[in-house]
Design a protein around this motif. Sequence first.
Motif, short mmCIF file in Angstrom:
data_model
loop_
_atom_site.label_atom_id
_atom_site.label_comp_id
_atom_site.label_asym_id
_atom_site.label_seq_id
_atom_site.Cartn_x
_atom_site.Cartn_y
_atom_site.Cartn_z
N PRO A 1 0.93 -1.22 -0.02
CA PRO A 1 -0.15 -0.19 0.04
C PRO A 1 0.87 1.20 0.00
O PRO A 1 0.44 2.36 -0.47
CB PRO A 1 -0.70 -0.09 1.33
CG PRO A 1 0.01 -1.10 2.16
CD PRO A 1 0.59 -2.06 0.84
N GLN B 1 -4.77 6.22 -2.83
CA GLN B 1 -5.25 6.09 -1.47
C GLN B 1 -6.67 6.58 -1.22
O GLN B 1 -7.28 5.59 -0.59
CB GLN B 1 -3.96 6.46 -0.30
CG GLN B 1 -2.71 5.98 -0.65
CD GLN B 1 -1.89 6.78 0.42
OE1 GLN B 1 -2.20 7.39 1.36
NE2 GLN B 1 -0.60 6.48 0.14
N ARG C 1 -9.55 4.16 -0.35
CA ARG C 1 -10.40 4.37 0.92
C ARG C 1 -11.99 4.55 0.73
O ARG C 1 -12.73 3.88 1.72
CB ARG C 1 -9.90 5.78 1.66
CG ARG C 1 -10.66 5.76 2.88
CD ARG C 1 -10.42 4.98 3.96
NE ARG C 1 -11.12 5.22 5.25
CZ ARG C 1 -10.99 4.36 6.47
NH1 ARG C 1 -10.54 3.10 5.94
NH2 ARG C 1 -11.65 4.55 7.50
N SER D 1 1.02 5.51 3.87
CA SER D 1 -0.23 5.04 3.42
C SER D 1 -1.24 5.14 4.69
O SER D 1 -2.58 5.03 4.57
CB SER D 1 -0.53 3.60 2.82
OG SER D 1 0.29 2.69 3.57
N LEU E 1 -5.45 5.41 5.00
CA LEU E 1 -6.16 3.98 4.81
C LEU E 1 -6.57 3.10 6.30
O LEU E 1 -7.53 2.59 6.32
CB LEU E 1 -5.05 2.85 3.99
CG LEU E 1 -4.88 3.16 2.56
CD1 LEU E 1 -3.97 2.02 2.24
CD2 LEU E 1 -6.10 3.50 1.64
N THR F 1 -10.41 -4.18 8.81
CA THR F 1 -9.31 -3.96 8.00
C THR F 1 -8.33 -4.62 8.98
O THR F 1 -8.20 -4.27 10.08
CB THR F 1 -9.03 -2.33 7.87
OG1 THR F 1 -10.03 -1.75 7.14
CG2 THR F 1 -7.78 -2.04 7.38
#
Length: 397
Positions: A99, A107, A111, A130, A134, A200
């Motif tokens: 990422p 990004q 997202r 990142s 994210l 995540t």
Amino acid sequence: MSRPATGTTSTALSTRQLWTRTRGAVLVLALILIGGVVLATMRSSDSQGALDPRSAAPHGSRAVAELLRARGVTITLATTLDEATAATDTATTLLVTTPDLLTATQQSTLRQTIRSSAGRTVLVGAGDPSLPVLAPNVTAATSTAVENRAPSCTLEAATRAGSVDLGGERYVTDPDADACYPADGLPSLVRIPGPDATDTVLLGSPAILHNDRLDQQGNASLALQLLGSRPHLVWYLPSLTDATAADAPDDDTTGNFLALIPSGWLWGTLQLAIAALLAAIWRARRLGPLVTESLPVAIRASEATEGRARLYRKANARDRAATVLRTATRTRIAPLLGVPLQDAHSSERLLPALSARLPETTADTRTLLFGPAPADDATLIRLADQLDALEREVRTS
């Protein structure tokens, strides 16, 4: 030998002298640039196949991909952001292998895709470039070595897998997240729950996905649980050749280039630069006192004078050169003034005799014959001309 009264002497360096003095630094700089390009190219070529589900190389991920397919998970390989976002839906696990290679625009797009989907997102090795976009509630700490670590958390996937090979990036997160496999108190695996069934997962190192580590400890178990919780897996391999990266207005090409160079090489280059600086300081020291020795062959006086002058100039020994010029002038004019040679270098004996010989001279004889060292080359040349003029004046008076 006396210098001619007419004409001027230039102290400017010629093109050949400039090249001679700077060619070493230019060569070192060229070698560093060439080495950086070669290392970046090698790094880029070596990374082809790393975490690639089609690669059977040690750092490839074909083994875990085959195991996922055997469990009924369909895998879609995406090499561009458009392919990754198009294939992501509510029943999808999105795996982003690097990422930190994504630009700020990429990004933001990714997202939005993560928020709109109801699946899982796995970010491998996400760091400072990142995380703010994210995973806003997580910050990266210093990285650590990949070692066998215990889960030390209540996350079901981690407790089932047991000890695995993890490390790499470490994270600081809020208490609501699942923090597993700590190294010095900071987790290298973090699960951040989201709305509904979304979550995540931050994986500090890709080691558990590599072919050569998959059969060790609980690596395969953890990899299959993280990537196989949904029936569809989008395996996204970010690339610098992605059109969305090239078109991004805030694309940081310098940072992407440096990202291709291993951190060890950067530290090594810094150490070499410091060593080169210390060597330059060592070599730039002033020369010691001259040693008088007999020449093996007879050479013309003009050649010896010119060679010694070049040595003085190379060493910036203006004080030594001025002393030689003044000593020679005093030695030559002393007999003309009736002063014994042993008293030629005594200002109390030489200057009164000189004043009596040249009562109307306008020259500052004390400064000329016994003054301080010149401050620059132009002053040294002017001193030589004035000493020649004084000597001629004594001879013709």
